[in-house]
Design a protein around this motif. Structure first.
Motif, PDB file in Angstrom:
ATOM      1  N   GLU A 224     -52.639   9.148  -5.574  1.00 31.95           N
ATOM      2  CA  GLU A 224     -53.240  10.455  -5.785  1.00 31.95           C
ATOM      3  C   GLU A 224     -52.948  11.002  -7.181  1.00 31.95           C
ATOM      4  N   ASP A 225     -51.698  10.888  -7.643  1.00 29.96           N
ATOM      5  CA  ASP A 225     -51.312  11.454  -8.943  1.00 29.96           C
ATOM      6  C   ASP A 225     -51.658  10.530 -10.101  1.00 29.96           C
ATOM      7  N   ALA A 226     -51.659   9.237  -9.846  1.00 33.16           N
ATOM      8  CA  ALA A 226     -52.075   8.216 -10.825  1.00 33.16           C
ATOM      9  C   ALA A 226     -51.415   8.338 -12.196  1.00 33.16           C
ATOM     10  N   PRO A 227     -50.084   8.452 -12.265  1.00 33.37           N
ATOM     11  CA  PRO A 227     -49.442   8.387 -13.582  1.00 33.37           C
ATOM     12  C   PRO A 227     -49.461   6.964 -14.146  1.00 33.37           C
ATOM     13  N   TYR A 228     -49.593   6.010 -13.233  1.00 31.48           N
ATOM     14  CA  TYR A 228     -49.641   4.595 -13.594  1.00 31.48           C
ATOM     15  C   TYR A 228     -50.817   3.978 -12.847  1.00 31.48           C
ATOM     16  N   ILE A 229     -51.638   3.215 -13.549  1.00 29.94           N
ATOM     17  CA  ILE A 229     -52.791   2.578 -12.926  1.00 29.94           C
ATOM     18  C   ILE A 229     -52.399   1.155 -12.532  1.00 29.94           C
ATOM     19  N   PHE A 230     -52.172   0.943 -11.242  1.00 31.37           N
ATOM     20  CA  PHE A 230     -51.830  -0.393 -10.766  1.00 31.37           C
ATOM     21  C   PHE A 230     -53.084  -1.257 -10.781  1.00 31.37           C
ATOM     22  N   LEU A 231     -52.981  -2.444 -11.402  1.00 24.18           N
ATOM     23  CA  LEU A 231     -54.141  -3.313 -11.561  1.00 24.18           C
ATOM     24  C   LEU A 231     -54.059  -4.586 -10.720  1.00 24.18           C
ATOM     25  N   TYR A 232     -52.946  -5.316 -10.836  1.00 26.04           N
ATOM     26  CA  TYR A 232     -52.868  -6.598 -10.137  1.00 26.04           C
ATOM     27  C   TYR A 232     -51.415  -7.034  -9.969  1.00 26.04           C
ATOM     28  N   HIS A 233     -51.208  -7.920  -8.996  1.00 27.66           N
ATOM     29  CA  HIS A 233     -49.938  -8.613  -8.803  1.00 27.66           C
ATOM     30  C   HIS A 233     -50.134 -10.064  -9.219  1.00 27.66           C
ATOM     31  N   GLU A 234     -49.300 -10.528 -10.132  1.00 23.87           N
ATOM     32  CA  GLU A 234     -49.410 -11.904 -10.593  1.00 23.87           C
ATOM     33  C   GLU A 234     -48.740 -12.878  -9.625  1.00 23.87           C
ATOM     34  N   LYS A 235     -49.284 -14.081  -9.557  1.00 22.37           N
ATOM     35  CA  LYS A 235     -48.530 -15.194  -9.017  1.00 22.37           C
ATOM     36  C   LYS A 235     -47.773 -15.820 -10.179  1.00 22.37           C
ATOM     37  N   ASP A 236     -46.618 -16.379  -9.882  1.00 23.67           N
ATOM     38  CA  ASP A 236     -45.800 -16.959 -10.945  1.00 23.67           C
ATOM     39  C   ASP A 236     -46.037 -18.464 -11.015  1.00 23.67           C
ATOM     40  N   TYR A 237     -46.367 -18.936 -12.222  1.00 22.83           N
ATOM     41  CA  TYR A 237     -46.569 -20.368 -12.454  1.00 22.83           C
ATOM     42  C   TYR A 237     -45.560 -20.848 -13.488  1.00 22.83           C
ATOM     43  N   LYS A 238     -44.884 -21.922 -13.169  1.00 23.41           N
ATOM     44  CA  LYS A 238     -43.995 -22.582 -14.117  1.00 23.41           C
ATOM     45  C   LYS A 238     -44.540 -23.985 -14.358  1.00 23.41           C
ATOM     46  N   ALA A 239     -44.770 -24.305 -15.633  1.00 19.31           N
ATOM     47  CA  ALA A 239     -45.281 -25.623 -16.010  1.00 19.31           C
ATOM     48  C   ALA A 239     -44.202 -26.355 -16.791  1.00 19.31           C
ATOM     49  N   MET A 240     -44.012 -27.639 -16.474  1.00 16.18           N
ATOM     50  CA  MET A 240     -42.963 -28.422 -17.138  1.00 16.18           C
ATOM     51  C   MET A 240     -43.383 -29.879 -17.207  1.00 16.18           C
ATOM     52  N   LYS A 241     -42.781 -30.593 -18.136  1.00 19.59           N
ATOM     53  CA  LYS A 241     -43.018 -32.035 -18.193  1.00 19.59           C
ATOM     54  C   LYS A 241     -42.494 -32.660 -16.905  1.00 19.59           C
ATOM     55  N   SER A 242     -43.112 -33.753 -16.498  1.00 17.04           N
ATOM     56  CA  SER A 242     -42.767 -34.345 -15.207  1.00 17.04           C
ATOM     57  C   SER A 242     -41.362 -34.923 -15.175  1.00 17.04           C
ATOM     58  N   TYR A 243     -40.747 -35.144 -16.351  1.00 15.27           N
ATOM     59  CA  TYR A 243     -39.369 -35.638 -16.366  1.00 15.27           C
ATOM     60  C   TYR A 243     -38.339 -34.516 -16.208  1.00 15.27           C
ATOM     61  N   VAL A 244     -38.800 -33.260 -16.192  1.00 15.11           N
ATOM     62  CA  VAL A 244     -37.892 -32.127 -15.978  1.00 15.11           C
ATOM     63  C   VAL A 244     -37.703 -31.953 -14.473  1.00 15.11           C
ATOM     64  N   LYS A 245     -36.474 -32.079 -14.018  1.00 20.33           N
ATOM     65  CA  LYS A 245     -36.169 -32.019 -12.594  1.00 20.33           C
ATOM     66  C   LYS A 245     -35.137 -30.922 -12.319  1.00 20.33           C
ATOM     67  N   GLY A 246     -35.042 -30.561 -11.045  1.00 23.07           N
ATOM     68  CA  GLY A 246     -33.996 -29.634 -10.625  1.00 23.07           C
ATOM     69  C   GLY A 246     -34.312 -28.174 -10.827  1.00 23.07           C
ATOM     70  N   PHE A 247     -35.554 -27.849 -11.231  1.00 23.20           N
ATOM     71  CA  PHE A 247     -35.889 -26.442 -11.413  1.00 23.20           C
ATOM     72  C   PHE A 247     -36.014 -25.768 -10.052  1.00 23.20           C
ATOM     73  N   ASN A 248     -35.315 -24.670  -9.873  1.00 18.56           N
ATOM     74  CA  ASN A 248     -35.306 -23.938  -8.614  1.00 18.56           C
ATOM     75  C   ASN A 248     -36.189 -22.710  -8.763  1.00 18.56           C
ATOM     76  N   HIS A 249     -37.368 -22.737  -8.121  1.00 17.25           N
ATOM     77  CA  HIS A 249     -38.365 -21.681  -8.303  1.00 17.25           C
ATOM     78  C   HIS A 249     -38.120 -20.558  -7.300  1.00 17.25           C
ATOM     79  N   ILE A 250     -37.672 -19.423  -7.803  1.00 19.19           N
ATOM     80  CA  ILE A 250     -37.319 -18.261  -6.992  1.00 19.19           C
ATOM     81  C   ILE A 250     -38.289 -17.126  -7.324  1.00 19.19           C
ATOM     82  N   PRO A 251     -38.660 -16.281  -6.355  1.00 21.70           N
ATOM     83  CA  PRO A 251     -39.675 -15.255  -6.593  1.00 21.70           C
ATOM     84  C   PRO A 251     -39.355 -14.254  -7.705  1.00 21.70           C
TER      85      PRO A 251
END
Length: 518
Positions: free
Chosen positions: A479-506
């Motif tokens: 109602e007051d709209a001090p901030y215009i909410f537009l979207y929620h992103e999904k998180d993408y992590k891209a890495m070389k296939s030899y990179v292992k052990g990455f723990n993807h947390i929200p």
């Protein structure tokens, strides 16, 4: 008409992107689509993990930081009292365990023993006391203050046990300790370096700070005395690239090993590249526009309401984000237990016009400041087009990310496109932005009813009751709209296939401690 507008906008941006592909930006698209898929997927004798960030971290002191990108570097340099796992559950880090008194006012933490800061000084209860008192010092003006200002005492019980007493129960207190408020800095280094600590940070984390050249690189080296065992990779190099095409080009060519963000247009091509691992996770944050309610035209609620109604969020998520984001109406992402049962409104140009006409407003214009990213530029151009339909003129000004933060903090803006990476407790997505005079209240918004609800949300422990409070908060913000909410992103992590052990947390952070090469 809405469908025609969406098709028209889609065609315009398709032409823009096609034009860009004739220049340097097109090389990234071609390589990511598979022309470079023959690149080696072996790390060989590499001893350095090279991370590409979307911006240069403005601040290396966690108690002064207000940017999400800072936190990507902090995960390597500092430890927190508490961390979270993939299910957003609290897990021990520097605190081995904790207990809370029945009245919710006293938290007793037992601490890890034999932990050293990078300067060789010991981590203990005295260090914890120092850190909290530092964040609470009014002269420091720490952004952490609003997260922990309910603390009334910090008492050292013995060398590795500390008691924190609150002035009132605080449901989100523990969650604050999973982020920068729980990051422990070296008291000795702070006392020795003073303001220069931000340029020579000292923590207890798996990597030590070596060097920083602004807008160029941050160099870290392995902490061989790390209390959980030295990490597998010897060095980390952190490089800022505001241009997403350049980031992807360098990842595919092998100059970079891991990216914290990718352009949404590259989701499919990177996912199909056999030399790349692409991970997706729902995140906790929100993205939108801060409106400075103390300056024209946003000191008039009718203008804010009209803008809120005129923006077609679905068109933005489809055209700009290729399905990698969802439309937003609140600070709470769909994955949050506080996400509202709020029917998503379609853009209503006629109602927006009626609001402006009813308020006797015309010839409205403002400047929208954005950071230099293709998504921000495309989003701003779409908003510019949408608001022109209700007679509002939008000028777009591109500003370096760190400068944009400074201008938001000083109030030197009319509208600023900036978001929030999100916190596991809904208080972390609201209080700092919408409570009167809170640390990140860039919009200068003040509403006594909102303040009362935010206070209640902090004090009540039952989740169902808190969910009702945050539903009311959602309604007021719409109602007051001090901030215009537009979207929620999904998180993408891209890495070389030899990179292992990455723990993807929200929380979207890159935790380097567990990463290794294969």
């Amino acid at each position: 008409m809405k469908k025609v507008l969406l098709i028209f906008i889609s065609l315009v941006f398709a032409l823009v992107l096609a034009a860009c592909s004739s220049g340097d930006g097109g090389e990234a698209s071609n390589e990511a689509s598979g022309e470079a898929s023959g690149e080696s997927a072996s790390a060989g004798s590499k001893d350095t993990l090279v991370i590409g960030l979307d911006a240069d971290p403005p601040q290396l002191d966690p108690h002064l930081s207000s940017a999400a990108v800072d936190r990507q570097t902090f995960q390597s340099i500092y430890n927190k009292l508490i961390d979270i796992n993939e299910d957003l559950e609290f897990i021990p880090e520097l605190a081995t365990d904790w207990k809370v008194s029945d009245d919710g006012l006293v938290y007793t933490f037992n601490l890890q023993e034999d932990v050293l800061f990078h300067d060789g000084t010991p981590f203990n209860a005295e260090a914890v006391k120092f850190n909290f008192e530092r964040m609470l010092d009014p002269e420091m003006s720490s952004p952490r203050f609003s997260e922990i200002n309910m603390i009334s005492e910090v008492n050292v019980l013995d060398e590795f046990q500390v008691e924190i007493v609150l002035s009132e129960p605080s449901a989100p207190f523990l969650s604050a300790l999973t982020d920068r408020a729980g990051m422990m800095v070296s008291p000795a280094a702070v006392e020795e370096l003073g303001d220069d600590f931000a340029n020579k940070p000292v923590g207890t984390g798996p990597y030590k700070f070596e060097e920083r050249v602004a807008q160029s690189h941050i160099s870290l080296t392995r902490n061989d005395d790390y209390w959980r065992g030295a990490p597998a990779i010897a060095n980390i190099e952190i490089l800022p690239y505001s241009d997403s095409n350049v980031r992807v080009t360098n990842l595919v060519s092998g100059e970079l090993d891991l990216l914290n963000k990718i352009a949404y247009k590259d989701i499919e091509s990177l996912g199909n590249n056999p030399a790349i691992t692409l991970q997706e996770k729902d995140s906790l944050g929100f993205q939108g526009i801060h409106l400075n309610t103390e300056v024209e035209p946003f000191n008039n609620k009718a203008v804010r309401q009209a803008i809120n109604l005129a923006i077609d969020r679905e068109a933005i998520t489809n055209v700009v984000f290729h399905g990698g984001a969802t439309p937003s109406v609140s600070p709470f992402a769909p994955s949050s237990w506080a996400a509202p049962d709020f029917e998503f409104p379609n853009a209503d140009v006629e109602e927006a016009k009626a609001i402006l006409d009813g308020a006797g407003l015309s010839d409205i214009s403002f400047t929208l400041k954005i950071s230099p990213s293709p998504e921000d530029e495309q989003t701003a151009q779409m908003i510019q087009s949408m608001l022109s339909e209700i007679g509002i003129t939008v000028e777009i000004e591109m500003v370096e990310f760190g400068t944009l933060l400074d201008q938001m903090a000083s109030g030197d803006f009319e509208a600023a496109r900036n978001g929030w990476s999100g916190r596991i407790d809904p208080d972390g997505n609201t209080y700092r932005f919408f409570y009167s005079d809170a640390s990140n209240n860039y919009t200068n918004y003040s509403n006594p009813e909102m303040d009362e609800l935010l206070d209640e949300g902090r004090e009540i422990g039952e989740q169902a009751e808190r969910a009702d409070i945050y539903s009311q908060i959602t309604d007021i913000l719409w109602e007051d709209a001090p901030y215009i909410f537009l979207y929620h992103e999904k998180d993408y992590k891209a890495m070389k296939s030899y990179v292992k052990g990455f723990n993807h947390i929200p929380d979207t952070m890159i935790r380097t401690e567990s990463i290794y090469f294969e």
